[in-house]
Design a protein around this motif. Sequence first.
Motif, short mmCIF file in Angstrom:
data_model
loop_
_atom_site.label_atom_id
_atom_site.label_comp_id
_atom_site.label_asym_id
_atom_site.label_seq_id
_atom_site.Cartn_x
_atom_site.Cartn_y
_atom_site.Cartn_z
N VAL A 220 0.85 -1.20 0.00
CA VAL A 220 0.00 0.00 0.00
C VAL A 220 0.88 1.24 0.00
CG1 VAL A 220 -1.92 1.17 1.14
CG2 VAL A 220 -1.68 -1.31 1.36
N LYS A 222 3.78 1.50 -1.24
CA LYS A 222 4.41 1.64 -2.58
C LYS A 222 3.36 1.96 -3.63
CE LYS A 222 8.64 -1.03 -2.20
NZ LYS A 222 9.22 -2.37 -2.29
N GLY A 223 2.10 1.77 -3.28
CA GLY A 223 1.02 1.98 -4.23
C GLY A 223 0.30 3.29 -4.00
N ASP A 224 -1.02 3.19 -3.85
CA ASP A 224 -1.82 4.42 -3.81
C ASP A 224 -2.03 4.99 -2.40
OD1 ASP A 224 -3.53 2.60 -2.73
OD2 ASP A 224 -5.04 2.71 -4.32
N HIS A 225 -1.42 4.38 -1.40
CA HIS A 225 -1.50 4.88 -0.01
C HIS A 225 -2.94 4.92 0.52
CE1 HIS A 225 2.69 6.60 0.58
NE2 HIS A 225 2.69 6.09 -0.63
N GLU A 226 -3.80 4.13 -0.09
CA GLU A 226 -5.20 4.21 0.31
C GLU A 226 -5.62 2.94 1.05
OE1 GLU A 226 -8.39 6.12 -2.29
OE2 GLU A 226 -8.95 4.00 -2.30
N LYS A 228 -8.96 1.12 2.54
CA LYS A 228 -10.43 1.13 2.61
C LYS A 228 -10.85 0.16 3.71
CE LYS A 228 -12.29 2.64 -1.80
NZ LYS A 228 -12.54 4.00 -1.33
N THR A 254 -12.52 5.59 3.91
CA THR A 254 -11.32 5.65 3.06
C THR A 254 -10.28 6.49 3.79
OG1 THR A 254 -12.69 5.53 1.09
CG2 THR A 254 -10.43 6.27 0.79
N GLN A 256 -6.03 7.59 4.37
CA GLN A 256 -4.73 7.69 3.72
C GLN A 256 -3.68 7.06 4.63
OE1 GLN A 256 -3.53 11.63 2.25
NE2 GLN A 256 -1.43 11.07 2.86
#
Lengths: 279, 78
Positions: A220, A222-226, A228, A254, A256
Amino acid sequence: MELQQYADQFRKEGLGVAVITYDSVEILTNFDKRQNITIPTLADPKSEIIRAFGILNTHVPADHMAYGVPFPGTFIVDQNGVVKSKYFEDSYRDRVSAPTILLREFGSAAGTRETAVRTNHLEMKYHSTRDTVRPNLRFTLVADFHLQPKMHVYAPSVKGYIPIRFEIEPSPYFTAHETEYPPSEDLYLAAINETVAVFQGSYQVRQDITMLGNDVLEPVLKGDHEIKIRGRLRYQACDDKICYLPQTVPLEWTLQLDPLDRQRVPEAIQHKVPASGGG
Amino acid sequence: MAFSLAIAFLAIFLWMPSAAAQAPQDDWAFRPPTSTGPAVGRRIPAFRAPDQNGRMQDFNSIKGPQGAALYFMRSADW
């Protein structure tokens, strides 16, 4: 340091704040300057205060760089120095976030992104005490309910009725703790000549979440930091005459995900690994 | 000799599972607190230490009208 951001809210409740670590003054000066930390951070490099409180982490080998750290935790004390409550976690990495402590101690609300849901029986507003989270942080999902007049839902303890249930979908990225419901009321139902445990009017349900560690959250980060968080609310509402069909309301938060601050202080003032090594 | 060798193997055998169960990080990091300090209702010990500006602080200099939140943290270095 999360506490800096919430220090004013503690002060508003009449509490001073301080951080105590086994760091030297030099380390704290350096870190606090870099992070714009102005709340008092106290240097206890010989762990004298930590020992006096009886919270030295005794699992750390004496030849390890980390020897001298406390079991991390927070004490809320009154003006006479008497402990009112305390917050300790099982893992030294996990920490209870400041707004969760403020919520527990003072009922203060935090978090900004509120979602409102309205059904035929109730209004619900829900939010997270943190919109931004980090690995190992324990925070709270909060749902405020307001039932229509004369309407009730059944408390989790009831047998033979469909109780209210706040459920969080399992995730590889966090642990959901036990849901906390408020004390229920006993309601006498004349139609069936029974007394049952219910919720009526306005009440709050809380759900603590602890994010897992940096290693698990790496994809996460390394990705979109999101992150859910999905869940659902199940309940059956009744008024003084009839019971309505059971309902399931989907819930979603949601958040961050931010990385931990991994930057060390300049080498000259760092905690040293003993020459003999210690793992 | 053979007996002591057998003991040694047995020792390794018994030791292996616990070693394998350990995470790559330090074992101590995963062990829960053995003490969480003064109980609710008890008084905290007196303390005095320099802050990040080198100014001496104690409970009286930190507390507000209702008391204080005292955060014990790991380290600002690592």
